[in-house]
Motif scaffolding. Sequence first.
Motif, PDB file in Angstrom:
ATOM      1  N   ILE A 114      35.781  60.004  41.753  1.00  0.00           N
ATOM      2  CA  ILE A 114      36.342  61.267  42.506  1.00  0.00           C
ATOM      3  C   ILE A 114      35.062  61.744  43.170  1.00  0.00           C
ATOM      4  CG2 ILE A 114      37.138  63.506  42.580  1.00  0.00           C
ATOM      5  CD1 ILE A 114      39.310  61.408  42.183  1.00  0.00           C
ATOM      6  N   GLY A 115      34.102  61.584  42.681  1.00  0.00           N
ATOM      7  CA  GLY A 115      32.685  62.286  43.192  1.00  0.00           C
ATOM      8  C   GLY A 115      32.217  61.807  44.416  1.00  0.00           C
ATOM      9  N   ILE A 116      32.279  60.290  44.401  1.00  0.00           N
ATOM     10  CA  ILE A 116      31.761  59.670  45.328  1.00  0.00           C
ATOM     11  C   ILE A 116      32.710  59.415  46.780  1.00  0.00           C
ATOM     12  CG2 ILE A 116      30.956  57.240  46.252  1.00  0.00           C
ATOM     13  CD1 ILE A 116      29.676  56.937  43.482  1.00  0.00           C
ATOM     14  N   ASN A 117      34.046  59.340  46.295  1.00  0.00           N
ATOM     15  CA  ASN A 117      35.021  58.944  47.154  1.00  0.00           C
ATOM     16  C   ASN A 117      35.770  60.280  47.850  1.00  0.00           C
ATOM     17  OD1 ASN A 117      35.486  56.066  47.086  1.00  0.00           O
ATOM     18  ND2 ASN A 117      36.307  56.361  45.217  1.00  0.00           N
ATOM     19  N   LEU A 118      35.705  61.453  47.203  1.00  0.00           N
ATOM     20  CA  LEU A 118      36.341  62.487  47.790  1.00  0.00           C
ATOM     21  C   LEU A 118      35.249  63.909  47.761  1.00  0.00           C
ATOM     22  CD1 LEU A 118      38.718  64.329  48.490  1.00  0.00           C
ATOM     23  CD2 LEU A 118      39.358  64.590  46.184  1.00  0.00           C
ATOM     24  N   THR A 119      34.665  64.032  46.623  1.00  0.00           N
ATOM     25  CA  THR A 119      33.930  65.280  46.623  1.00  0.00           C
ATOM     26  C   THR A 119      32.396  64.759  47.609  1.00  0.00           C
ATOM     27  OG1 THR A 119      34.275  65.743  44.350  1.00  0.00           O
ATOM     28  CG2 THR A 119      32.506  66.928  45.226  1.00  0.00           C
ATOM     29  N   VAL A 147      45.581  52.675  52.075  1.00  0.00           N
ATOM     30  CA  VAL A 147      46.964  52.493  51.718  1.00  0.00           C
ATOM     31  C   VAL A 147      47.202  52.565  50.161  1.00  0.00           C
ATOM     32  CG1 VAL A 147      47.032  50.012  51.332  1.00  0.00           C
ATOM     33  CG2 VAL A 147      48.793  50.962  52.121  1.00  0.00           C
ATOM     34  N   SER A 148      46.268  52.543  49.205  1.00  0.00           N
ATOM     35  CA  SER A 148      46.408  52.776  47.897  1.00  0.00           C
ATOM     36  C   SER A 148      46.957  54.283  47.836  1.00  0.00           C
ATOM     37  CB  SER A 148      45.101  52.444  47.254  1.00  0.00           C
ATOM     38  OG  SER A 148      44.733  51.044  47.066  1.00  0.00           O
ATOM     39  N   ALA A 149      46.542  55.194  48.418  1.00  0.00           N
ATOM     40  CA  ALA A 149      46.966  56.500  48.373  1.00  0.00           C
ATOM     41  C   ALA A 149      48.373  56.866  48.606  1.00  0.00           C
ATOM     42  CB  ALA A 149      45.901  57.537  49.234  1.00  0.00           C
ATOM     43  N   VAL A 163      43.832  58.507  43.857  1.00  0.00           N
ATOM     44  CA  VAL A 163      43.885  60.209  43.673  1.00  0.00           C
ATOM     45  C   VAL A 163      42.902  60.359  44.710  1.00  0.00           C
ATOM     46  CG1 VAL A 163      43.427  62.068  42.384  1.00  0.00           C
ATOM     47  CG2 VAL A 163      44.894  60.495  41.633  1.00  0.00           C
ATOM     48  N   ALA A 164      41.658  59.997  44.650  1.00  0.00           N
ATOM     49  CA  ALA A 164      40.461  60.309  45.520  1.00  0.00           C
ATOM     50  C   ALA A 164      40.953  60.105  47.036  1.00  0.00           C
ATOM     51  CB  ALA A 164      39.266  59.589  45.184  1.00  0.00           C
ATOM     52  N   LYS A 165      41.569  58.931  47.302  1.00  0.00           N
ATOM     53  CA  LYS A 165      41.875  58.706  48.675  1.00  0.00           C
ATOM     54  C   LYS A 165      43.053  59.573  49.285  1.00  0.00           C
ATOM     55  CE  LYS A 165      38.731  55.596  49.413  1.00  0.00           C
ATOM     56  NZ  LYS A 165      37.723  55.729  50.654  1.00  0.00           N
ATOM     57  N   ALA A 166      43.802  59.805  48.430  1.00  0.00           N
ATOM     58  CA  ALA A 166      44.942  60.931  48.696  1.00  0.00           C
ATOM     59  C   ALA A 166      44.409  62.066  48.870  1.00  0.00           C
ATOM     60  CB  ALA A 166      45.966  60.957  47.620  1.00  0.00           C
ATOM     61  N   GLY A 167      43.256  62.524  48.131  1.00  0.00           N
ATOM     62  CA  GLY A 167      42.746  63.740  48.310  1.00  0.00           C
ATOM     63  C   GLY A 167      42.077  63.821  49.696  1.00  0.00           C
ATOM     64  N   LEU A 168      41.573  62.715  50.371  1.00  0.00           N
ATOM     65  CA  LEU A 168      40.742  62.504  51.539  1.00  0.00           C
ATOM     66  C   LEU A 168      41.885  62.937  52.645  1.00  0.00           C
ATOM     67  CD1 LEU A 168      38.334  59.669  51.748  1.00  0.00           C
ATOM     68  CD2 LEU A 168      37.797  62.076  52.024  1.00  0.00           C
ATOM     69  N   ILE A 169      43.095  62.347  52.494  1.00  0.00           N
ATOM     70  CA  ILE A 169      44.230  62.570  53.301  1.00  0.00           C
ATOM     71  C   ILE A 169      44.685  64.227  53.403  1.00  0.00           C
ATOM     72  CG2 ILE A 169      46.737  62.328  53.973  1.00  0.00           C
ATOM     73  CD1 ILE A 169      46.290  59.472  52.966  1.00  0.00           C
ATOM     74  N   GLY A 170      44.568  64.844  52.232  1.00  0.00           N
ATOM     75  CA  GLY A 170      44.800  66.264  52.301  1.00  0.00           C
ATOM     76  C   GLY A 170      43.921  66.922  52.965  1.00  0.00           C
ATOM     77  N   LEU A 171      42.469  66.436  52.569  1.00  0.00           N
ATOM     78  CA  LEU A 171      41.436  67.298  53.416  1.00  0.00           C
ATOM     79  C   LEU A 171      41.273  67.194  54.756  1.00  0.00           C
ATOM     80  CD1 LEU A 171      38.734  68.418  52.834  1.00  0.00           C
ATOM     81  CD2 LEU A 171      37.651  66.240  52.598  1.00  0.00           C
ATOM     82  N   THR A 172      41.684  65.954  55.277  1.00  0.00           N
ATOM     83  CA  THR A 172      42.025  65.669  56.518  1.00  0.00           C
ATOM     84  C   THR A 172      42.814  66.615  57.234  1.00  0.00           C
ATOM     85  OG1 THR A 172      41.041  63.190  56.723  1.00  0.00           O
ATOM     86  CG2 THR A 172      42.462  64.044  58.462  1.00  0.00           C
ATOM     87  N   THR A 185      38.403  67.097  66.207  1.00  0.00           N
ATOM     88  CA  THR A 185      39.319  66.453  65.645  1.00  0.00           C
ATOM     89  C   THR A 185      38.992  66.092  64.152  1.00  0.00           C
ATOM     90  OG1 THR A 185      38.978  64.523  66.659  1.00  0.00           O
ATOM     91  CG2 THR A 185      40.353  66.110  67.919  1.00  0.00           C
ATOM     92  N   VAL A 186      40.201  65.860  63.461  1.00  0.00           N
ATOM     93  CA  VAL A 186      39.702  65.383  62.050  1.00  0.00           C
ATOM     94  C   VAL A 186      40.966  64.275  61.693  1.00  0.00           C
ATOM     95  CG1 VAL A 186      39.111  65.668  59.559  1.00  0.00           C
ATOM     96  CG2 VAL A 186      38.806  67.673  61.433  1.00  0.00           C
ATOM     97  N   ASN A 187      40.530  62.940  61.581  1.00  0.00           N
ATOM     98  CA  ASN A 187      41.483  62.284  61.010  1.00  0.00           C
ATOM     99  C   ASN A 187      41.261  61.098  60.024  1.00  0.00           C
ATOM    100  OD1 ASN A 187      43.743  62.476  63.317  1.00  0.00           O
ATOM    101  ND2 ASN A 187      41.864  62.489  64.692  1.00  0.00           N
ATOM    102  N   ALA A 188      42.223  60.571  59.504  1.00  0.00           N
ATOM    103  CA  ALA A 188      41.960  59.592  58.448  1.00  0.00           C
ATOM    104  C   ALA A 188      42.207  58.346  58.959  1.00  0.00           C
ATOM    105  CB  ALA A 188      42.409  59.908  57.121  1.00  0.00           C
ATOM    106  N   ILE A 189      41.612  57.009  58.220  1.00  0.00           N
ATOM    107  CA  ILE A 189      42.123  55.779  58.536  1.00  0.00           C
ATOM    108  C   ILE A 189      42.695  55.166  57.107  1.00  0.00           C
ATOM    109  CG2 ILE A 189      41.757  53.503  59.068  1.00  0.00           C
ATOM    110  CD1 ILE A 189      39.840  54.796  61.272  1.00  0.00           C
TER     111      ILE A 189
END
Length: 255
Positions: A114-119, A147-149, A163-172, A185-189
């Motif tokens: 979580i710390g590296i991928n999201l925080t 896609v794992s998210a 979980v971390a990657k899903a958090g990135l989508i929410g952050l986006t 603009t803020v987007n995710a891939i």
Amino acid sequence: MEQSGQRTAVITGATSTRGIGRATADVLAAQGWSIGVLDLDQAACDELAGELTARHGVAAYGAAADVSDEQQARAAIDAMEAALPPILGLLNSAGVSSPLDYFDVSSDEWHRVIGINLTGAHYVTRRVAETMVRNRRGGRIISLASVSAQRGGGTFSKTPYSVAKAGLIGLTRSLARELGPYDITVNAIAPGPIDTDIMGGPLSPERKRELADDLVVNRIGQTRDVAAAVAYLISDDAGYVSGQTLNVDGGLYMH
């Protein structure tokens, strides 16, 4: 936004030889962007920055940081801001995999992923966004989700990663609302199976065929497939796209 060459894209997790960050650095530098290279090892950052300058004639600067450490992340962006043209783009590419079953995930492993991928993406994004808002020149922020998210794993990494990657989508999505008034603009891939080491190392031909069987195209992805998507979302042509998650996954997840 300014013409390329007069603007900088910061790329975290950029130095991995077979990584999406490195492929994106090369694609954007070829388009004239100055590049801020951020990764763990200073020598590797300097080496890639030198290669980008030699190959494409653009300004490039490397700064080492552990993105999960807020002070290191902020200091790296401070150094880039002093050395390069205005920062108008960011790709949060730094990430680690986690293939452990849920009951084998220790507290340390959970916080590491979580710390590296999201925080870490939050720390870098906040510092870059501060500059973008202050300069009032707009900007593009892009994060690599997965896609794992969306599918709850099913590729290589499992629960903490998803979980971390899903958090990135929410952050986006949230930041797209908050930063939109500043023309940012803020987007995710969300990549699907891509031939990188985050899939557990180089993929054998057999493993590639197995992964491709789940897709609607006849191959797994290459790093330049994702880099091309970043190049679009960071471009002036994508100014009407924000808060979105662009799947680059060979049709693995249709929604």
